[in-house]
Design a protein around this motif. Structure first.
Motif, mmCIF file in Angstrom:
data_model
loop_
_atom_site.group_PDB
_atom_site.id
_atom_site.type_symbol
_atom_site.label_atom_id
_atom_site.label_comp_id
_atom_site.label_asym_id
_atom_site.label_seq_id
_atom_site.Cartn_x
_atom_site.Cartn_y
_atom_site.Cartn_z
ATOM 1 N N ALA A 113 37.008 50.693 45.622
ATOM 2 C CA ALA A 113 38.283 49.982 45.561
ATOM 3 C C ALA A 113 38.638 49.362 46.907
ATOM 4 C CB ALA A 113 39.387 50.938 45.113
ATOM 5 N N SER A 114 38.365 50.070 48.000
ATOM 6 C CA SER A 114 38.704 49.529 49.319
ATOM 7 C C SER A 114 37.859 48.305 49.629
ATOM 8 C CB SER A 114 38.519 50.592 50.399
ATOM 9 O OG SER A 114 37.180 51.021 50.485
ATOM 10 N N GLY A 115 36.581 48.325 49.233
ATOM 11 C CA GLY A 115 35.720 47.169 49.467
ATOM 12 C C GLY A 115 36.125 45.971 48.646
ATOM 13 N N VAL A 116 36.436 46.203 47.370
ATOM 14 C CA VAL A 116 36.897 45.103 46.510
ATOM 15 C C VAL A 116 38.194 44.526 47.059
ATOM 16 C CG1 VAL A 116 37.766 44.506 44.218
ATOM 17 C CG2 VAL A 116 35.735 45.974 44.446
ATOM 18 N N THR A 117 39.103 45.397 47.457
ATOM 19 C CA THR A 117 40.384 44.930 47.998
ATOM 20 C C THR A 117 40.176 44.070 49.241
ATOM 21 O OG1 THR A 117 41.539 46.883 47.161
ATOM 22 C CG2 THR A 117 42.610 45.670 48.939
ATOM 23 N N GLY B 175 29.879 53.682 34.923
ATOM 24 C CA GLY B 175 31.188 53.505 34.325
ATOM 25 C C GLY B 175 32.290 53.501 35.369
ATOM 26 N N GLY B 176 33.510 53.460 34.901
ATOM 27 C CA GLY B 176 34.647 53.486 35.813
ATOM 28 C C GLY B 176 34.918 52.168 36.510
ATOM 29 N N GLY B 177 34.396 51.077 35.964
ATOM 30 C CA GLY B 177 34.595 49.783 36.601
ATOM 31 C C GLY B 177 35.920 49.125 36.288
ATOM 32 N N GLU B 178 36.705 49.734 35.390
ATOM 33 C CA GLU B 178 37.962 49.099 34.985
ATOM 34 C C GLU B 178 38.910 48.907 36.166
ATOM 35 O OE1 GLU B 178 36.708 51.831 33.671
ATOM 36 O OE2 GLU B 178 36.098 51.295 31.623
ATOM 37 N N LYS B 179 38.999 49.919 37.031
ATOM 38 C CA LYS B 179 39.894 49.809 38.186
ATOM 39 C C LYS B 179 39.442 48.696 39.117
ATOM 40 C CE LYS B 179 41.800 52.405 42.088
ATOM 41 N NZ LYS B 179 41.836 53.714 42.810
ATOM 42 N N LEU B 180 38.120 48.568 39.305
ATOM 43 C CA LEU B 180 37.598 47.523 40.185
ATOM 44 C C LEU B 180 37.848 46.142 39.581
ATOM 45 C CD1 LEU B 180 34.239 49.217 41.251
ATOM 46 C CD2 LEU B 180 36.478 49.330 42.371
ATOM 47 N N ALA B 181 37.736 46.059 38.257
ATOM 48 C CA ALA B 181 38.037 44.788 37.586
ATOM 49 C C ALA B 181 39.518 44.443 37.733
ATOM 50 C CB ALA B 181 37.645 44.874 36.115
ATOM 51 N N ASP B 182 40.377 45.457 37.615
ATOM 52 C CA ASP B 182 41.814 45.226 37.767
ATOM 53 C C ASP B 182 42.153 44.716 39.159
ATOM 54 O OD1 ASP B 182 42.270 46.046 35.175
ATOM 55 O OD2 ASP B 182 42.885 48.088 35.734
ATOM 56 N N LEU B 183 41.339 45.096 40.147
ATOM 57 C CA LEU B 183 41.571 44.645 41.523
ATOM 58 C C LEU B 183 41.081 43.221 41.760
ATOM 59 C CD1 LEU B 183 40.593 47.887 43.480
ATOM 60 C CD2 LEU B 183 42.890 46.944 43.203
ATOM 61 N N GLY B 184 40.306 42.684 40.813
ATOM 62 C CA GLY B 184 39.869 41.296 40.928
ATOM 63 C C GLY B 184 38.372 41.091 40.993
ATOM 64 N N ALA B 185 37.588 42.167 40.817
ATOM 65 C CA ALA B 185 36.132 42.049 40.895
ATOM 66 C C ALA B 185 35.522 41.734 39.539
ATOM 67 C CB ALA B 185 35.532 43.347 41.437
ATOM 68 N N GLU B 186 34.313 41.200 39.584
ATOM 69 C CA GLU B 186 33.493 41.016 38.382
ATOM 70 C C GLU B 186 32.531 42.199 38.325
ATOM 71 O OE1 GLU B 186 31.761 36.964 38.336
ATOM 72 O OE2 GLU B 186 33.178 36.579 39.972
ATOM 73 N N VAL B 187 32.672 43.044 37.334
ATOM 74 C CA VAL B 187 31.922 44.294 37.264
ATOM 75 C C VAL B 187 30.563 44.076 36.627
ATOM 76 C CG1 VAL B 187 31.913 46.628 36.320
ATOM 77 C CG2 VAL B 187 34.047 45.650 37.199
ATOM 78 N N PHE B 188 29.537 44.715 37.205
ATOM 79 C CA PHE B 188 28.205 44.720 36.612
ATOM 80 C C PHE B 188 27.625 46.123 36.742
ATOM 81 C CE2 PHE B 188 27.439 44.016 41.056
ATOM 82 C CZ PHE B 188 26.187 44.541 41.342
ATOM 83 N N THR B 189 26.585 46.414 35.995
ATOM 84 C CA THR B 189 26.067 47.782 35.933
ATOM 85 C C THR B 189 24.607 47.906 36.322
ATOM 86 O OG1 THR B 189 25.537 47.493 33.584
ATOM 87 C CG2 THR B 189 27.703 48.414 34.118
ATOM 88 N N ASP B 190 23.933 46.783 36.586
ATOM 89 C CA ASP B 190 22.499 46.812 36.903
ATOM 90 C C ASP B 190 22.217 45.685 37.894
ATOM 91 O OD1 ASP B 190 19.638 46.404 36.822
ATOM 92 O OD2 ASP B 190 19.593 47.506 34.935
ATOM 93 N N MET B 191 21.480 45.989 38.973
ATOM 94 C CA MET B 191 21.176 44.966 39.966
ATOM 95 C C MET B 191 20.399 43.788 39.376
ATOM 96 S SD MET B 191 22.450 45.424 42.969
ATOM 97 C CE MET B 191 23.499 46.748 43.644
ATOM 98 N N ALA B 192 19.726 44.018 38.261
ATOM 99 C CA ALA B 192 18.995 42.935 37.611
ATOM 100 C C ALA B 192 19.934 41.863 37.067
ATOM 101 C CB ALA B 192 18.127 43.490 36.485
#
Length: 211
Positions: A166-170, A186-203
């Motif tokens: 969260a601190s990095g996204v902010t 999982g748990g990307g909802e908070k990061l998305a709420d902060l304005g990030a585009e969430v992904f789950t695999d480096m590919a």
């Protein structure tokens, strides 16, 4: 196309956070603060070490004056035993090189720690001259200074940040930068709420960057 990719280190380049979290739990327990691994992760992930120290003391830990140096030494000793790269990171870095897209690392962790984690994985030489740290800049995320300093260094106009906290996204959002948030468990909802585009695999990153 983006002209700079800024990587966080722990949890994005190297899978060091579970081990560091275990060391934190054990260390704080010795100093009178008992936390579960989940509590420790939730409270401290993404914080600078001075912030961690202050929060731990507020929660009741009796920390010595040299606690940060103590904890860093304990963590480094454990990390030297082996820490893996995040799956897919090496392939992503190789692709960025092929496409001529510069990249760097920006971390609340110190250069000595990154020398340990990146060095054992063959990445130190790729990042040692493009390393931005809260330890050397004197200010860490969520302040945007680290990212802005990196952009100025490269003269970039279309940077993208890859983070997992969260601190990095902010910090990225405060710097008006696009931010991709890595949330493999999982748990990307908070990061998305902060304005990030969430992904789950480096590919997934090459597609997100359109490279």
């Amino acid at each position: 196309m983006h002209d700079l990719v800024i990587f966080d280190c722990d949890g994005v380049l190297v899978d060091s956070e579970p081990l560091s979290n275990q060391v934190m739990v054990a260390n704080l327990a010795r100093h009178g603060l008992s936390l579960t691994a989940d509590e420790c992760h939730r409270i401290f992930t993404g914080k600078t070490m001075p912030e961690v120290q202050d929060i731990a003391r507020d929660l009741g830990a009796d920390l010595p004056a040299n606690w940060i140096a103590e904890f860093d030494a304990e963590t480094d000793a454990h990390l030297r035993q082996g820490v893996p790269l995040v799956p897919g990171v090496l392939e992503l870095l190789n692709l960025l090189d092929e496409r001529g897209v510069p990249f760097c690392v920006a971390s609340n962790g110190g250069p000595d720690k990154m020398r340990v984690t990146l060095g054992q994985n063959g990445l130190w030489d790729r990042f040692k001259d493009v390393m931005f740290s809260a330890y050397t800049l004197g200010v860490g995320k969520p302040d945007p200074t680290m990212f802005l300093t990196a952009v100025k260094h490269f003269g970039a106009s279309r940077p993208v940040v890859i983070e997992d906290s969260a601190s990095g996204v902010t910090a990225a959002i405060r710097a008006n930068m696009r931010c991709l948030a890595y949330a493999p468990h999982g748990g990307g909802e908070k990061l998305a709420d902060l304005g990030a585009e969430v992904f789950t695999d480096m590919a997934q990153v090459p597609g997100l960057l359109r490279i």
